[in-house]
Write a protein that holds these residues in place. Sequence first.
Motif, short mmCIF file in Angstrom:
data_model
loop_
_atom_site.label_atom_id
_atom_site.label_comp_id
_atom_site.label_asym_id
_atom_site.label_seq_id
_atom_site.Cartn_x
_atom_site.Cartn_y
_atom_site.Cartn_z
N TYR A 130 0.83 -1.21 0.00
CA TYR A 130 0.00 0.00 0.00
C TYR A 130 0.86 1.26 0.00
N THR A 133 2.12 1.63 -3.58
CA THR A 133 1.11 2.01 -4.57
C THR A 133 0.48 3.36 -4.29
N ALA A 139 -6.86 3.83 1.73
CA ALA A 139 -7.34 3.45 0.40
C ALA A 139 -8.44 2.41 0.60
N THR A 141 -10.75 -0.52 0.52
CA THR A 141 -10.40 -1.84 -0.01
C THR A 141 -11.60 -2.77 0.03
N ARG A 192 -10.60 1.58 -4.03
CA ARG A 192 -9.29 1.78 -4.68
C ARG A 192 -8.46 0.50 -4.75
N SER A 193 -8.78 -0.47 -3.93
CA SER A 193 -8.00 -1.71 -3.91
C SER A 193 -8.93 -2.91 -3.80
N VAL A 220 -10.35 1.83 -9.10
CA VAL A 220 -9.44 0.77 -8.66
C VAL A 220 -8.02 1.03 -9.17
N GLN A 222 -5.31 -0.76 -7.46
CA GLN A 222 -4.47 -1.87 -6.98
C GLN A 222 -5.32 -3.13 -6.83
N ILE A 223 -4.74 -4.27 -7.18
CA ILE A 223 -5.42 -5.55 -7.01
C ILE A 223 -4.44 -6.55 -6.41
N ALA A 244 -4.10 -1.00 -13.32
CA ALA A 244 -3.88 -0.94 -11.87
C ALA A 244 -2.67 -1.78 -11.51
N CYS A 246 -0.97 -4.70 -9.92
CA CYS A 246 -1.45 -6.03 -9.51
C CYS A 246 -0.30 -6.86 -8.99
#
Length: 440
Positions: A130, A133, A139, A141, A192-193, A220, A222-223, A244, A246
């Motif tokens: 986190y 990113t 963020a 989630t 966002r995640s 989004v 971040q994954i 994003a 990942c």
Amino acid sequence: MNKTQTNQEWLKIVTAYLNRQTNLQELNEKGELRTQEILGYVQEQSPFYRDHLHTKAGSQSAFKALDGVAFTTKSDLRSANTSICSVPFDEIAMYYETTGTTGKPTPCPRALIDVETSGAYVQNAMKEVYQSTFGTMRALTAIMGPSELYSFGDTYGEVCRNLGIPFVRLWPESPRVGLEKAAELITDLGVRSLICSPAVALALARFYKSIGIDPQKTSVGQILVLGELCTPEMLSNISRVWDAHCTHGLYGSQEVHAVATGCPEGNLHLSETNYIAEILPNNGTNSDMGELCLTMLVPGAKPLIRFRTGDLAYLYPSSFCKCGSQSRCIRIFGRVDDVMTIGGRQMFPASIESAIFKAVDRVLGYQVNVKVAKNGTDELEIAIVSQVGDQSIDQIEGQIAGDFGVPVRLLLSDQLDPQTETGAYISWKHARIRDCRLTP
């Protein structure tokens, strides 16, 4: 030493390692002692191990304390049921079960020491990812897991609370949620995640596209993926589909907890203090690649000794990754039972997935059927959800055929069947690859 003292001592061991107050060499020097301690613990506490460790002979081990010690298999877990546990259920912190995708569900109780020592690695990894990113923990989630009897939601929920990460639990398979509601909340709340399986990440992207929304235009950024095989090519593919970052969340299971955790560079790092990891030779594979066998060192509710995970793995030195972690990297190549021979060549699930993503850009889902052609040779039928752009079908088929050495037939589709949509909730092999040659 009582349980409270034991918990505190183990937390000190894990924390000191994560804070670099101890290193991998120092852990290795104490590995034999800790292995002897856990063997004594299960022999005293577990009815199953009291007999099992003496009645079967295992193979040689590079670890002296484990040399000749019996393996524990998934079949053992199913037949032993609760007798394999080392703590009465009145003394556990929480109870889970396996999903039962490969057989009878088995009990997976966790003591507080299990939760804290495993969770420490997940928390450390999430903090690093986190920060990399977003530069903050603030963020929102979405935790998207399979069921209430699975540890997924509790593990990440607790870590998010500890780190101050706001979160919402969205179970896509829940009748109260589903993909439509999940997508609606992701948009409305500005999530966002995402923390989910690769299959769910792709299913969500397909749903957004079906209603005219580009997943790249959502909030989004971040994954974190987990729950099924995910090659570097799959990580890159999901990153491109969503625009994003990942990376892996963790690698593990209900039985053995968080064996490894992800990093900003897209690698998985072993939870070194908590396990002895052995790579057992597998016929036909690289000598350094084999079945991952784990001995759990933490004296919790259900430590397993020389547990054959059924996963093909390779261990790399920590220098393999640029993130700075001192833990070794582990790469998973799929299930041992999922390795198949295609056109006379042995193929791992990971190599099959990699070949597809190298040939096609921005895949929203895929399914492979291995068939017998009219002339008796092997052939592949590959269904993909993708806009192939400037690529021709012939070009893609030719590239993949070159990797497999057999004819390939590519089918473009708008959606895949429900088994593929649910991914790891059923079984990676069922969901992605089907060997139709075995069907009469």
